[in-house]
Scaffold this motif. Structure first.
Motif, PDB file in Angstrom:
ATOM      1  N   TRP A  25      55.952 -15.635 -32.532  1.00 14.61           N
ATOM      2  CA  TRP A  25      55.955 -17.053 -32.192  1.00 14.61           C
ATOM      3  C   TRP A  25      54.555 -17.618 -32.360  1.00 14.61           C
ATOM      4  N   ILE A  26      54.327 -18.814 -31.854  1.00 13.62           N
ATOM      5  CA  ILE A  26      53.018 -19.455 -31.905  1.00 13.62           C
ATOM      6  C   ILE A  26      52.084 -18.697 -30.969  1.00 13.62           C
ATOM      7  N   TYR A  27      51.097 -18.023 -31.540  1.00 14.58           N
ATOM      8  CA  TYR A  27      50.226 -17.165 -30.734  1.00 14.58           C
ATOM      9  C   TYR A  27      48.940 -16.900 -31.502  1.00 14.58           C
ATOM     10  N   GLU A  60      47.691 -21.851 -27.819  1.00 15.44           N
ATOM     11  CA  GLU A  60      48.280 -22.235 -26.529  1.00 15.44           C
ATOM     12  C   GLU A  60      48.542 -23.736 -26.448  1.00 15.44           C
ATOM     13  N   GLN A  63      51.595 -24.441 -28.494  1.00 16.54           N
ATOM     14  CA  GLN A  63      52.810 -24.016 -27.798  1.00 16.54           C
ATOM     15  C   GLN A  63      53.369 -25.144 -26.945  1.00 16.54           C
ATOM     16  N   ARG A 151      53.199 -18.829 -20.246  1.00 17.01           N
ATOM     17  CA  ARG A 151      52.367 -19.595 -21.191  1.00 17.01           C
ATOM     18  C   ARG A 151      51.377 -20.495 -20.458  1.00 17.01           C
TER      19      ARG A 151
END
Length: 220
Positions: A25-27, A60, A63, A151
């Motif tokens: 994922w978005i990371y 972050e 996200q 998150r």
């Protein structure tokens, strides 16, 4: 569709997709790198000037911008819709109650008893709608509360507890199961058989043979 496709393509172009605990994922990569927003926030106490993230710098923030803000807006909308449905049903029943109570047919002694019974029946009918609305909203919250907390902790450049990651990975895939359980629980409660296995069998027949008079299921 446009929003999902747009954010997906944007995240791909910005090289945001990396291993993110329990999924891809978005990371940021590497996981322990210092993103640009942290460097700017702590510029007085940090010696770093440029991020050491090779991919997913400030992931972050993305996200929340691409997913969690929209997610919680959808949850709030879901709660609002459920509350609106309950309110409409309750208002309709109150109007029906006034009609039943004021019905001229119910003015004799026997009719008054029937009128009170009908009024009680209408009051009870609101409960299933309210119960199902609350369960759907709680199911939505139960699935996403743990990933959101995880998150949120990472947004402040902290490490979430491992157990929180476990809960997030388990609950995030359970939305469909919870919705199914909530949907069938209402039918299960309405089946007249006494034993739970008879109720399960009647419910199974009603879903497999729905075109054949509910497969023998008797509802009240």
């Amino acid at each position: 569709i446009a929003n999902g496709l747009g954010t997906a393509v944007a995240a791909l172009a910005l090289k945001m997709y990396n291993a993110a605990d329990w999924d891809c994922w978005i990371y940021s990569y590497p996981h322990d790198c210092t993103p640009t927003y942290v460097i700017r926030r702590e510029e007085d106490s940090s010696d770093m000037v440029v991020t050491n993230c090779t991919r997913g710098d400030s992931a972050e923030i993305f996200q929340w911008a691409f997913f969690f803000v929209l997610l919680w807006a959808a949850i709030a909308f879901c709660v609002f819709v459920m509350m609106s449905i309950v309110r409409v049903v309750e208002t309709t029943e109150k109007r029906t109650m006034r009609y039943v109570v004021n019905n001229p047919i119910d003015r004799d002694s026997e009719g008054q008893e029937q009128g009170r019974g009908a009024r009680h029946q209408h009051l009870v009918m609101t409960a299933p709608v309210k119960r199902r609305g609350i369960l759907y909203a709680c199911g939505f919250l139960a699935v996403w509360i743990f990933p959101t907390i995880t998150r949120l902790i990472e947004l402040f450049n902290a490490e979430p507890p491992p157990l929180l990651n476990v809960f997030s990975g388990c609950f995030i895939a359970s939305q469909g199961i919870l919705n199914t359980m909530i949907y069938f629980s209402q039918k299960f409660r309405r089946i007249e058989q006494n034993h739970w296995w008879e109720k399960m069998w009647s419910l199974l027949k009603s879903e497999l043979f729905f075109c054949c008079e509910w497969g023998g299921m008797q509802l009240h």
